[in-house]
Design an enzyme around this catalytic site. Sequence first.
Site, PDB file in Angstrom:
ATOM      1  N   SER A  31     -42.250  26.902  45.927  1.00 46.47           N
ATOM      2  CA  SER A  31     -41.259  27.829  46.470  1.00 46.47           C
ATOM      3  C   SER A  31     -40.819  27.448  47.875  1.00 46.47           C
ATOM      4  CB  SER A  31     -41.799  29.252  46.416  1.00 46.47           C
ATOM      5  OG  SER A  31     -40.788  30.185  46.752  1.00 46.47           O
ATOM      6  N   HIS A  32     -41.086  28.317  48.844  1.00 49.91           N
ATOM      7  CA  HIS A  32     -40.614  28.132  50.209  1.00 49.91           C
ATOM      8  C   HIS A  32     -41.585  27.317  51.056  1.00 49.91           C
ATOM      9  CE1 HIS A  32     -43.248  31.551  49.924  1.00 49.91           C
ATOM     10  NE2 HIS A  32     -43.490  31.473  51.211  1.00 49.91           N
ATOM     11  N   ASP A  52     -34.036  28.991  49.455  1.00 51.41           N
ATOM     12  CA  ASP A  52     -35.300  28.310  49.746  1.00 51.41           C
ATOM     13  C   ASP A  52     -35.563  27.141  48.807  1.00 51.41           C
ATOM     14  OD1 ASP A  52     -35.806  29.843  47.462  1.00 51.41           O
ATOM     15  OD2 ASP A  52     -37.930  30.064  47.980  1.00 51.41           O
ATOM     16  N   ASP A  74     -37.152  26.617  45.929  1.00 43.94           N
ATOM     17  CA  ASP A  74     -36.894  26.690  44.494  1.00 43.94           C
ATOM     18  C   ASP A  74     -35.743  27.608  44.130  1.00 43.94           C
ATOM     19  OD1 ASP A  74     -38.274  29.025  45.137  1.00 43.94           O
ATOM     20  OD2 ASP A  74     -39.256  29.145  43.181  1.00 43.94           O
ATOM     21  N   ASP A 134     -35.132  30.876  44.789  1.00 46.05           N
ATOM     22  CA  ASP A 134     -35.266  32.286  44.439  1.00 46.05           C
ATOM     23  C   ASP A 134     -35.182  33.224  45.638  1.00 46.05           C
ATOM     24  OD1 ASP A 134     -37.746  31.779  45.571  1.00 46.05           O
ATOM     25  OD2 ASP A 134     -38.918  32.433  43.836  1.00 46.05           O
ATOM     26  N   ARG A 135     -35.114  32.691  46.847  1.00 46.90           N
ATOM     27  CA  ARG A 135     -35.008  33.544  48.028  1.00 46.90           C
ATOM     28  C   ARG A 135     -33.638  33.374  48.668  1.00 46.90           C
ATOM     29  NH1 ARG A 135     -40.810  34.198  50.942  1.00 46.90           N
ATOM     30  NH2 ARG A 135     -42.077  34.104  49.059  1.00 46.90           N
ATOM     31  N   LYS A 145     -36.616  36.557  41.105  1.00 43.74           N
ATOM     32  CA  LYS A 145     -35.667  36.787  42.191  1.00 43.74           C
ATOM     33  C   LYS A 145     -34.692  35.621  42.211  1.00 43.74           C
ATOM     34  CE  LYS A 145     -39.284  35.398  45.510  1.00 43.74           C
ATOM     35  NZ  LYS A 145     -40.513  35.738  44.767  1.00 43.74           N
TER      36      LYS A 145
END
Length: 542
Positions: free
Chosen positions: A112-113, A276, A278, A280-281, A375
């Site tokens: 992710s982030h 971010d 991946d 999703d943010r 998300k």
Amino acid sequence: MIRVVATTPFDGQKPGTSGLRKKVAVFQQPHYVENFVQSIFDSLEGFEGETLVIGGDGRFYNREAIQIVLKMAAAAGFGRVMIGKGGILSTPAASCVIRKHEAFGGIILSASHNPGGVHGDFGIKYNVGNGGPAPEHVTDAIFERTTSIREYRIFDAPDIDLDTLGITRVGDMVVDVVDPVDDYAELMGTLFDFDAIRDLFASGFTMRFDAMSAVTGPYAHAILEDTLGAAHGTVVNGEPLPDFGGHHPDPNLVHAKELADLLMSDHAPDLGAASDGDGDRNMIIGRGRFVTPSDSLAIIAANAHLTPGYKAGIKGIARSMPTSGSADRVAAKLGVACYETPTGWKFFGNLLDAGLATVCGEESFGTGSNHVREKDGLWAVLMWLNIIAVRRQGVDEIVRAHWAEYGRNYYTRHDYEEVDSAAVDGLMETLRGQLESLPGTVVKGLTIARADDFAYHDPVDGSVTTKQGVRVFFTDQSRIVYRLSGTGTAGATLRVYIERFEPDPARHDQETQAALADLISVARVLPDIEGRTGRTEPSVIT
């Protein structure tokens, strides 16, 4: 042919809120990826001949891990694998593909982030057939299997060409390399008024989207620039790189500082946004106005009816417990329920599947809806563009109007990163031990009304999740929340959330840290953060 390989368990292969995350070097150990993937497959039933979706955010070791997963899926008996070209699939796009093609599930390779690169982080998580992260009973079973695994199975075959669209095979399993953007872009076109957004850009509206050299770049180029007509160059850092170009791919005011500074300058475009690692943010910034994720969720919920996909209204709102209460008042006015869940998008899945919630959000820059089960950063950006296109107001004007109607929640999060785990575990246990004695206590002039350790009772399946964060409420309706994060890979992260509601529009123009200064002081003193961790200041303030 299928090769059976003897192995021994690795310690610590317990999935967190978003799968298993460790340093790249940990995943590069012989058998490490294989053990975890085999444990996933050993914990599932009924996938013989079914479809598995595989994709990642392009970070370092993504391609190598994908080849392992592909060959193990063939050995496990999957009938088909769908994989994004180049091994690329954003997390929301992976959810979209799983749902559209009725796949059995998916494996997403991302941290992710978290930072990427040779010395960065890597991650693997399993998503179930609804497109969402595996629920706790599945991740618990996976972890249990990792502690006893003795062998894994892998198909002996050459590596698959990930860069050419089309179909190949690994044994009897079909491997379908697909365009990572197509299905996702098609879905976005059904939710938003692309014509209205095109007209907005044609009218001279300007935007800067920072993809942070991460996975959202190809999606943003295709949708914002190619489809919606945003000027060439609107998307910056748009090529996914294994080390994210040296960026820390977390879209907040610290790690997307260049974008934030631009939007606060005299040369600001009308809208700034970032996503971010991946995808999703999201971060939303207007000219001179940063929109907190909590406010963004509330504003999206209040205005969703302006978009085609949500014109019938929303059925409910769900927010993670640390997220501010701003969405609660929107839900009350709309006459719909607002659900407070633990942190982790998987807790929204039951609510979405049951039709109890339509829009969901977390204060950690995550917003989404029932269109997928993750998300979705670019979805949030498109939602804002559609709202702006219909209302014909700037971001600041929309935010101020919202505060005038609903009141303002002053809100901040202070992160203490890579802190000694034993120290913060002790801090949290001490707080838990004080829960009964805290009410009535006066700290720096503020009186504590009540305190608890948040537990969630799922209204759909009846499951109970405990120890999700210590909440301290004050008599003026402000609150402080203490919680340990499960997304880091080194030490521990203590997150402290500080919030105060202000109904008076005449008091809506204060600087956030100043407006919360007394609460911030209490938040540090109450559990003796400095004494227990040695930290005098947080690592990151958002």
